[in-house]
Design an enzyme around this catalytic site. Structure first.
Site, mmCIF file in Angstrom:
data_model
loop_
_atom_site.group_PDB
_atom_site.id
_atom_site.type_symbol
_atom_site.label_atom_id
_atom_site.label_comp_id
_atom_site.label_asym_id
_atom_site.label_seq_id
_atom_site.Cartn_x
_atom_site.Cartn_y
_atom_site.Cartn_z
ATOM 1 N N VAL A 103 8.207 -11.140 -9.361
ATOM 2 C CA VAL A 103 9.287 -11.405 -8.260
ATOM 3 C C VAL A 103 8.771 -10.832 -6.971
ATOM 4 O O VAL A 103 8.359 -9.753 -6.749
ATOM 5 C CB VAL A 103 10.586 -10.509 -8.689
ATOM 6 C CG1 VAL A 103 11.688 -10.899 -7.730
ATOM 7 C CG2 VAL A 103 10.931 -10.808 -10.216
ATOM 8 N N PHE B 244 7.195 -6.355 -9.892
ATOM 9 C CA PHE B 244 8.096 -6.565 -8.385
ATOM 10 C C PHE B 244 6.979 -6.497 -7.443
ATOM 11 O O PHE B 244 6.295 -5.510 -7.345
ATOM 12 C CB PHE B 244 9.178 -5.741 -8.365
ATOM 13 C CG PHE B 244 10.235 -5.851 -8.973
ATOM 14 C CD1 PHE B 244 11.299 -6.667 -8.740
ATOM 15 C CD2 PHE B 244 10.261 -5.310 -10.332
ATOM 16 C CE1 PHE B 244 12.508 -7.053 -9.607
ATOM 17 C CE2 PHE B 244 11.518 -5.326 -11.142
ATOM 18 C CZ PHE B 244 12.577 -6.191 -10.631
ATOM 19 N N ASP B 245 7.103 -7.389 -6.364
ATOM 20 C CA ASP B 245 6.533 -7.003 -5.115
ATOM 21 C C ASP B 245 7.336 -5.917 -4.474
ATOM 22 O O ASP B 245 8.541 -6.087 -4.735
ATOM 23 C CB ASP B 245 6.134 -8.373 -4.176
ATOM 24 C CG ASP B 245 5.585 -7.917 -2.708
ATOM 25 O OD1 ASP B 245 4.684 -7.285 -2.633
ATOM 26 O OD2 ASP B 245 6.305 -8.351 -1.781
ATOM 27 N N LYS B 246 6.596 -5.381 -3.798
ATOM 28 C CA LYS B 246 7.491 -4.086 -2.920
ATOM 29 C C LYS B 246 8.162 -4.305 -1.651
ATOM 30 O O LYS B 246 9.420 -4.693 -1.558
ATOM 31 C CB LYS B 246 6.625 -2.824 -2.506
ATOM 32 C CG LYS B 246 7.556 -1.634 -2.005
ATOM 33 C CD LYS B 246 6.811 -0.560 -1.362
ATOM 34 C CE LYS B 246 5.772 -0.864 -0.201
ATOM 35 N NZ LYS B 246 6.635 -0.983 0.967
#
Length: 818
Positions: A711, A508-510
């Site tokens: 994501v 995941f990107d934050k």
């Protein structure tokens, strides 16, 4: 090593998206040039797709690099063309496969694919052929083209056109005196005649010639369309399943087994009709997207409103949306408030509250930067309020239109399983024909008449025809893509649909993915004799003079907490780069910033007690602002990009369904990454990453885990997405970049739909496996059974029955619920 970036559309005008086959061709052509080390596609901070070229300035100059890129791009664009065509006449997957083979044999065609839904994708070399020549070939094949989407060369004036062409009827339409239901009715007539003929054969004294005539009538109606399609295929040198069935029916007639031959044609034509109906259900689910948006809009001009076709709307037009009506165009609300049902686009079950946006300059210059609460999309449904909306996209460029286009393109992408079954059939069908020929001569070895050997061979021919296998995967993929689109998820074809269900890890990107993407005030800590009201009012007064994102957050959240309290006016704001700001308030000097600001500022140094509180907040991943009024320290304001409300729940759901390795990739410092990860339940956060570091992290994850998804928001995460097995973009509604760069696009800006997408993919894979077992299992059972004496009648019933079972099994996906 230096780097040059050029907007991709400048080099390849009008390419469909960055996944277009011409993009890797361009990159390959560039990387082959001396002095260019490598090139890749990414998105810049404004969301534009750019080509990044890394080169050695000691070998080649910047000007020469530009010339090479522009020359190569122009050559590719003028060399390779693209057609996306919707035709009538492709009725089932076997026919579609035959069309694909025929198109790929045409001179100049680089790649072509026809889907059972009537979508044809053709990539061709302009040096060898051209658009109209290919459309002419389709005309010769007998297809009516409903619409054609072209990507012309730079020499052509029109950049893109959708035209109605070749509007004529053809036998492949299977129309007739009863319209689209003609084949079904012919099939039922065939079955009726078969039943009458069979019944009368038991009547004493009934003439044999009359019974034969009835069976011939059953042959005529049952084989009417079958013979036409077989003849067309044989002319092209293709011996498809339809032809094999005609041969088997003729063989039965030669043996005098008219009843069994009529039964074969009746059941096969009935199976065709029902298969067409079932596939039509899945097609209609996709075509239904086009009916979401109204055909007309109420345009406001000089205070009056007029009803106009949506195609006539221009960017900047103001349209009126009445209560409880569908919204006809993408735009920004400039007057009114309402709740809008966005389920048709995003799949969200709860209507979203919408309100007006007053900054006209932003609407005109950067409409995509405006928050979703001010934006509406074509095809969504207005609630009880009346709205005035400024149009920001033409109807052909709306989110709904893009969604429809991409879903249609997804129909022309083969899944890995379909590629396997196509390859299997390529070798299986000739093997069956060899077996049938051998069985014709069984009478030479076995003590039986030639008629018995011939009959057995015909029965094996029926039993071994892989009809169910041919339809098993396309029907499931089509149903899965249609169900996903209805749930607010765009899946670009069979490959990502299958890959999504086989994931072992998620990255995941934050910022903007696991978090809200904007800082919020989380802590207000007064110091000494100050109180919260004084601390906030001072900070809000000063920060209201700044447009820094942290300042905007302090003003927004501070005003909410102060609840209408009258604020003092500050002046003479001065920014101290990287440290904070200072300004004048009530003739006093006010400082707001981090610890470095107060280490260098004149006056009272920050107390150790306050410093300890700052460090404690920073250890929690928060950004801190210390506020000093003259020599008094008023306290600390803590800010943080807070996790999304549903992030923790979604992470738990993903772990529950078996995804144990979940990592977070962010450019923020490791302390912030650790804090967010701890809050939402991710145990492997990686901070301080540049975009190229994220790519390396994805590559490492693929090496260790196999299949992995990335994501993100589809903008600055594009390189990492491109290197993952499946790239998943969130909040794709209204974002062309997210729609183009991702393999899977979640239309809503919510994580909660991710488990649905993965669950649907897994269900699709399960159904595909079931269909393969059913189709191959039936063939494995029927071939030895017919060799050992099973007659044509039961064989064709089992054969057609398995075909219908796999199709209706696939249709269960249309009703999938997570």
């Amino acid at each position: 090593m230096k780097k040059l970036t050029i907007e991709l559309p400048v080099l390849l005008p009008d390419i469909p998206d960055s996944d277009d086959p011409c993009v890797p061709r361009l990159i390959g052509a560039l990387e082959s040039r001396n002095g260019i080390s490598y090139a890749h596609v990414k998105s810049d901070e404004d969301g534009d797709t750019i080509l990044c070229i890394h080169y050695n300035p000691n070998v080649v100059t910047l000007q020469r690099i530009k010339e090479i890129a522009q020359t190569t791009g122009a050559k590719l664009h003028d060399t390779f063309g693209h057609l996306m065509i919707e035709v009538s006449g492709i009725r089932q997957s076997r026919h579609a496969r035959s069309i694909t083979q025929r198109l790929n044999k045409l001179p100049g065609v680089v790649d072509a694919y026809a889907s059972a839904t009537g979508r044809i994708r053709i990539e061709f070399n302009r040096d060898s052929t051209f658009d109209d020549a290919l459309l002419g070939k389709l005309y010769e094949m007998g297809f009516r083209s409903k619409s054609v989407k072209k990507t012309p060369s730079s020499k052509e004036k029109e950049h893109e056109e959708t035209a109605e062409v070749h509007d004529h009827d053809h036998k492949h339409e299977h129309g007739g005196i009863f319209g689209e239901k003609t084949e079904l009715i012919f099939s039922l007539i065939s079955g009726g005649l078969l039943g009458v003929g069979f019944g009368l054969s038991f009547v004493d004294g009934f003439p044999e010639w009359a019974s034969l005539a009835i069976y011939i009538g059953a042959y005529f109606f049952g084989g009417f369309y079958l013979v036409q399609e077989s003849f067309t295929e044989v002319k092209e040198g293709n011996f498809e399943i339809d032809f094999l069935m005609v041969v088997a029916a003729i063989g039965a007639a030669i043996l005098g087994e008219w009843a069994e031959g009529a039964l074969l044609l009746f059941l096969f034509s009935l199976g065709h009709s029902l298969e067409h109906y079932a596939m039509g259900r899945a097609r209609d689910a996709i075509k239904g997207l086009a009916d979401l948006a109204p055909k007309t809009a109420l345009r406001k001009t000089d205070g009056d409103t007029e009803e106009v076709p949506v195609e006539k709307l221009d960017i900047g037009d103001v349209i009126v949306i009445k209560p409880n009506s569908k919204i006809p165009a993408d735009g920004v609300i400039i007057n009114g408030e309402s709740s809008v049902n966005q389920a048709p686009i995003t799949g969200e079950s709860v209507p979203a509250d919408k309100m007006e946006f007053a900054d006209m300059d932003t609407i005109e210059q950067k409409p995509d930067s405006i928050e979703d609460k001010h934006r509406v999309f074509a095809g969504t449904i207005n609630g009880n309020g009346s709205l005035e909306v400024k149009v920001t996209k033409l109807s052909k460029d709306s989110t709904l239109s893009r969604l429809i286009t991409l879903v249609n393109e997804a129909e022309t992408q083969k899944s890995p399983t379909q590629q396997f079954t196509d390859k299997f059939e390529k070798y299986f069908v000739p093997s069956v024909l060899v077996l049938v020929v051998v069985l014709h001569f069984a009478f030479l070895i076995v003590d039986e008449p030639f008629a018995d050997s011939f009959y057995r061979a015909m029965a094996v021919l029926v039993a071994a025809s892989p009809c169910a296998l041919a339809i098993s995967t396309p029907s499931a993929v089509l149903s899965g893509v249609a169900r996903a689109a209805r749930g607010g998820v765009l899946i670009k074809g069979g490959r990502p649909l299958e890959n999504l269900g086989g994931l072992k890890a998620l990255a995941f990107d934050k910022t903007g993915t696991l978090t809200e993407g904007k800082p919020r005030v989380t802590d207000v800590i007064p110091f000494d004799d100050s109180d919260e009201k004084e601390l906030l009012s001072t900070a809000v007064a000063i920060e209201s003079l700044s447009d820094h994102p942290l300042a905007v957050a302090v003003v927004r959240d501070g005003k909410d907490k102060l609840n209408g309290t009258e604020l003092p006016e500050a002046e003479d704001l001065e920014s101290v780069t990287g440290k904070g700001v200072k300004a004048i308030l009530h003739s006093a000097q006010v400082f707001i910033g981090n610890l470095k600001l107060f280490e260098e500022a004149e006056g009272t140094k920050i107390p150790n007690e306050l410093k300890d509180q700052v460090k404690k907040l920073e250890e929690e991943g928060k950004t801190t602002m210390v506020v000093r009024y003259n020599e008094r320290y008023l306290g600390i304001i803590g800010l943080m990009d807070t996790p999304r409300e549903d992030a923790k729940k979604v992470i738990q759901q993903l772990r529950t369904i078996g995804l144990s390795h979940l990592i977070m990739l962010t450019g923020d410092n490791q302390r912030v990454a650790d804090a967010v990860a701890k809050t939402i339940g991710i145990d492997d956060p990686k901070g301080n990453l540049l975009p190229e570091d994220k790519v390396e992290a994805i590559k490492e994850l693929r090496n260790s885990e196999g299949e992995v998804a990335m994501v993100g928001d589809g903008v600055n995460d594009a390189p990492a997405m491109a290197n993952s097995t499946v790239g998943i973009a969130m909040g794709a509604a209204g974002s062309d970049v997210a729609l183009e760069t991702a393999d899977v696009a979640l239309m809503a800006d919510k994580l909660s739909v991710l488990p649905f997408a993965i669950g649907l993919s897994r269900k699709t894979k399960t159904i595909i496996k079931q269909n393969l077992w059913i189709s191959l299992g039936m063939v494995v059972i029927l071939i030895p059974a017919t060799i050992l004496g099973l007659s044509i009648g039961p064989a064709v019933m089992a054969h057609e029955g398995s075909t219908l079972v796999v199709v209706f099994n696939a249709l269960r996906l249309l009703g999938y619920k997570s």
